[in-house]
Design an enzyme around this catalytic site. Sequence first.
Site, mmCIF file in Angstrom:
data_model
loop_
_atom_site.group_PDB
_atom_site.id
_atom_site.type_symbol
_atom_site.label_atom_id
_atom_site.label_comp_id
_atom_site.label_asym_id
_atom_site.label_seq_id
_atom_site.Cartn_x
_atom_site.Cartn_y
_atom_site.Cartn_z
ATOM 1 N N GLU A 129 43.542 46.351 42.860
ATOM 2 C CA GLU A 129 43.907 46.366 41.526
ATOM 3 C C GLU A 129 42.578 46.887 40.958
ATOM 4 O O GLU A 129 41.484 46.553 41.257
ATOM 5 C CB GLU A 129 44.453 45.379 40.789
ATOM 6 N N PRO A 130 42.646 47.690 39.776
ATOM 7 C CA PRO A 130 41.556 48.264 39.138
ATOM 8 C C PRO A 130 40.294 47.008 38.661
ATOM 9 O O PRO A 130 39.206 47.340 38.705
ATOM 10 C CB PRO A 130 42.134 48.948 37.811
ATOM 11 N N GLY A 131 40.854 46.033 38.281
ATOM 12 C CA GLY A 131 39.988 44.795 37.972
ATOM 13 C C GLY A 131 39.688 44.030 38.804
ATOM 14 O O GLY A 131 38.901 42.972 38.723
ATOM 15 N N ILE A 159 44.855 53.445 46.543
ATOM 16 C CA ILE A 159 45.859 53.340 47.674
ATOM 17 C C ILE A 159 46.119 54.714 48.598
ATOM 18 O O ILE A 159 46.529 55.691 48.123
ATOM 19 C CB ILE A 159 47.390 53.045 46.957
ATOM 20 N N GLU A 243 43.138 45.026 60.483
ATOM 21 C CA GLU A 243 42.510 46.174 59.791
ATOM 22 C C GLU A 243 41.165 46.325 59.794
ATOM 23 O O GLU A 243 40.342 47.340 60.140
ATOM 24 C CB GLU A 243 43.065 46.188 58.212
ATOM 25 N N ARG A 269 17.635 72.427 69.655
ATOM 26 C CA ARG A 269 16.708 73.021 68.871
ATOM 27 C C ARG A 269 15.295 72.792 69.110
ATOM 28 O O ARG A 269 14.666 71.679 69.442
ATOM 29 C CB ARG A 269 16.955 71.876 67.554
ATOM 30 N N GLN A 337 19.389 63.430 59.783
ATOM 31 C CA GLN A 337 17.986 63.474 59.633
ATOM 32 C C GLN A 337 17.726 64.153 60.642
ATOM 33 O O GLN A 337 16.666 65.169 60.470
ATOM 34 C CB GLN A 337 17.391 62.053 59.647
ATOM 35 N N GLY A 341 17.887 70.337 57.477
ATOM 36 C CA GLY A 341 18.660 71.047 56.426
ATOM 37 C C GLY A 341 20.172 71.292 57.064
ATOM 38 O O GLY A 341 21.114 71.337 55.837
ATOM 39 N N GLY A 364 39.087 47.239 53.424
ATOM 40 C CA GLY A 364 39.383 46.190 54.323
ATOM 41 C C GLY A 364 38.458 44.862 54.063
ATOM 42 O O GLY A 364 38.524 43.831 54.807
#
Length: 380
Positions: A129-131, A159, A243, A269, A337, A341, A364
Amino acid sequence: MANRYFNETHEEVRRNIRRFVDRHVKPHINEWEEAGSFPRELYPLAGEAGILGIGFPEAYGGTFEGDVFMTLVATEELLRAGSGGLFSSLMSLGIGLPPVAKWGSPALKERVVPAVLRGEKIMALAVTEPGGGSDVANLKTRAVDCGDHYKVSGSKTYITSGIRADYYSVAVRTGGEGYGGVSLLLMEKGMPGFTTGQPLKKMGWWCSDTAELFFDEVVVPKSNLIGVENAGFLMIMQNFEAERLGLAVYSNVLSELAFNEALAYAQGRHAFGKPIAKHQVIKHKLADMATRLEASREFTYSVGARMQAGIPSLKEVAMAKNFATATSDYITYEAVQIFGGMGYMRESLVERLYRDNRIASIGGGTYEIMNEIISKQLGL
């Protein structure tokens, strides 16, 4: 991949899911990520391939019920497409459907489970919930008893499959304050008074559908009660254990993908006259990454074996989740890293892995909540 945790049946299913991912997901995943969605048609394809049914009762169209490692196989192979968002939405039934499959009435199971496992319907879990965030015991969404039905008012947020879902396992307050007053209700798209917000824009999981839900005196029949009234908190906590193991596996797969990308890049590289993998600072990074990944993966599998054997593992699964997410924080960071770039460019898989990883130590149950659980289990 075959080892003491996986048998030949596991490996056969692994190969089948890998073929599914190679055919139906990988060719399109970059396009879906940029579009912020993927076709709904993927659900019935995954249902037909037997992927959605893994871990659920055979009586309702599932397979391998109770096989923890078969569920881990599905998680690992779907995530190798390189998108946490695709996995989280396609497999949102993994957290939304178990309460119905385990504790729903026979009629509710028959109506809901087979259609979801076939991919005809989409299932979501609605707890946060938001709060409230992690404070599940004090959720505010209220279900008022009106005889043969409840009237539900409140809201949910963050959700997964929030907009697309047809069915939602929703945590509501049917009793007094605290964990003893929480129940689970099956709510359905189209119920009058039930609306969803716009898709939420996220750091990662771009092609995952994430939304807010709003309930304005939604009439929900008593027959949609999942299990026993005021027993929802226990169901939610049991659901969380699986979960959290899944999130540990999620983190390990992202770590593996990021490590493999970084290793290949470092070998190809060149800088200062040789491959950067030959420079001590890079080779030692890669050695640390490999070591942490190996330790995390083994620990996660060992906790899965405990759960498979029916051994209570509340503390251990919290440890596995925290260890795996700390590992993936490190490995995805170091992979970017090493790429330099190029690691900051959206064309690099490591850039997406870095973003998709960040939710793992939040979802979770946060890293901090896991430490609270561990501390309590230690008697602190």
